[in-house]
Write a protein that holds these residues in place. Structure first.
Motif, PDB file in Angstrom:
ATOM      1  N   UNK A   5       7.844   3.960  11.060  1.00 57.65           N
ATOM      2  CA  UNK A   5       6.970   2.996  11.722  1.00 57.65           C
ATOM      3  C   UNK A   5       5.568   3.017  11.125  1.00 57.65           C
ATOM      4  N   UNK A   6       5.083   4.211  10.820  1.00 62.62           N
ATOM      5  CA  UNK A   6       3.751   4.326  10.226  1.00 62.62           C
ATOM      6  C   UNK A   6       3.713   3.653   8.861  1.00 62.62           C
ATOM      7  N   UNK A   7       4.815   3.718   8.129  1.00 62.61           N
ATOM      8  CA  UNK A   7       4.867   3.090   6.811  1.00 62.61           C
ATOM      9  C   UNK A   7       4.742   1.570   6.911  1.00 62.61           C
ATOM     10  N   UNK A   8       5.125   1.007   8.050  1.00 66.76           N
ATOM     11  CA  UNK A   8       5.029  -0.434   8.243  1.00 66.76           C
ATOM     12  C   UNK A   8       3.712  -0.817   8.921  1.00 66.76           C
ATOM     13  N   UNK A   9       3.316  -0.046   9.920  1.00 66.56           N
ATOM     14  CA  UNK A   9       2.171  -0.434  10.743  1.00 66.56           C
ATOM     15  C   UNK A   9       0.819  -0.168  10.083  1.00 66.56           C
ATOM     16  N   UNK A  10       0.711   0.858   9.268  1.00 68.79           N
ATOM     17  CA  UNK A  10      -0.571   1.162   8.628  1.00 68.79           C
ATOM     18  C   UNK A  10      -0.990   0.049   7.661  1.00 68.79           C
ATOM     19  N   UNK A  11      -0.115  -0.465   6.800  1.00 71.46           N
ATOM     20  CA  UNK A  11      -0.534  -1.585   5.951  1.00 71.46           C
ATOM     21  C   UNK A  11      -0.902  -2.843   6.756  1.00 71.46           C
ATOM     22  N   UNK A  12      -0.196  -3.053   7.862  1.00 76.06           N
ATOM     23  CA  UNK A  12      -0.558  -4.191   8.722  1.00 76.06           C
ATOM     24  C   UNK A  12      -1.963  -3.980   9.284  1.00 76.06           C
ATOM     25  N   UNK A  55      -2.923  -1.676  14.987  1.00 76.96           N
ATOM     26  CA  UNK A  55      -1.568  -1.203  14.702  1.00 76.96           C
ATOM     27  C   UNK A  55      -1.568   0.033  13.808  1.00 76.96           C
ATOM     28  N   UNK A  56      -2.619   0.221  13.016  1.00 81.20           N
ATOM     29  CA  UNK A  56      -2.684   1.409  12.162  1.00 81.20           C
ATOM     30  C   UNK A  56      -2.868   2.677  12.986  1.00 81.20           C
ATOM     31  N   UNK A  57      -3.349   2.539  14.203  1.00 74.04           N
ATOM     32  CA  UNK A  57      -3.548   3.728  15.037  1.00 74.04           C
ATOM     33  C   UNK A  57      -2.219   4.372  15.433  1.00 74.04           C
ATOM     34  N   UNK A  58      -1.124   3.638  15.372  1.00 75.16           N
ATOM     35  CA  UNK A  58       0.178   4.231  15.666  1.00 75.16           C
ATOM     36  C   UNK A  58       0.599   5.216  14.584  1.00 75.16           C
ATOM     37  N   UNK A  59      -0.012   5.101  13.430  1.00 76.35           N
ATOM     38  CA  UNK A  59       0.220   6.051  12.348  1.00 76.35           C
ATOM     39  C   UNK A  59      -0.921   7.049  12.223  1.00 76.35           C
ATOM     40  N   UNK A  60      -1.719   7.183  13.282  1.00 76.22           N
ATOM     41  CA  UNK A  60      -2.870   8.096  13.322  1.00 76.22           C
ATOM     42  C   UNK A  60      -3.927   7.745  12.288  1.00 76.22           C
ATOM     43  N   UNK A  61      -4.055   6.457  11.971  1.00 70.62           N
ATOM     44  CA  UNK A  61      -5.085   5.972  11.056  1.00 70.62           C
ATOM     45  C   UNK A  61      -6.063   5.124  11.859  1.00 70.62           C
ATOM     46  N   UNK A  62      -7.251   5.658  12.104  1.00 72.49           N
ATOM     47  CA  UNK A  62      -8.246   4.963  12.913  1.00 72.49           C
ATOM     48  C   UNK A  62      -9.290   4.260  12.058  1.00 72.49           C
ATOM     49  N   UNK A  63      -9.278   4.489  10.775  1.00 71.04           N
ATOM     50  CA  UNK A  63     -10.303   3.916   9.905  1.00 71.04           C
ATOM     51  C   UNK A  63     -10.255   2.382   9.887  1.00 71.04           C
TER      52      UNK A  63
END
Length: 133
Positions: A5-12, A55-63
């Motif tokens: 999921x992180x592989x999909x949501x972080x680029x979005x 959506x990137x926050x689901x992959x622990x990416x808050x930037x």
């Protein structure tokens, strides 16, 4: 599964952050020009970009979310400051020239007739309504 999921949501999320930054820049330029409607539209689309960056926050990416929010705040301040400088300098937008009026043609006597008003039928239980034909 979480990494998939992180592989999909972080680029979005990053795409949403890019959209948000572009809309923040458009909002700043619109503020400088004094176009209130364009500012509202740009901020409206910025909201969509900011929601996408969440959506990137689901992959622990808050930037991406931080970039999206900081871009709007910075561009609104920059736009207002530049607008203040432009106003203080006395630089105004050039008004648009009025479009040339269309030539007036003479109308025929048939076109000048008044409409005929007919009373509604008395069979209806409601109040009579005028019908223009």
């Amino acid at each position: 599964m979480a990494s998939d999921l992180a592989a999909v949501l972080v680029p979005i999320g990053w795409a949403g952050a890019v959209i948000a930054v572009l809309c923040a820049i458009v909002a700043a330029v619109a503020i400088v020009r004094g176009a209130g409607g364009l500012v509202g539209g740009a901020v409206g689309v910025w909201i969509v970009g900011a929601l996408l960056s969440v959506t990137a926050s689901f992959g622990q990416q808050w930037i991406p979310l931080i970039v999206a929010c900081a871009s709007l705040a910075a561009m609104l301040v920059i736009g207002a400051v530049v607008r203040g400088f432009v106003t203080a300098a006395g630089v105004e937008r050039t008004p648009r020239t009025a479009p040339e009026a269309l030539p007036v043609t003479q109308t025929s006597a048939l076109a000048k007739t008044n409409p005929v008003v007919k009373a509604a039928s008395k069979a209806t239980p409601t109040a009579p309504v005028a019908v223009i034909s």
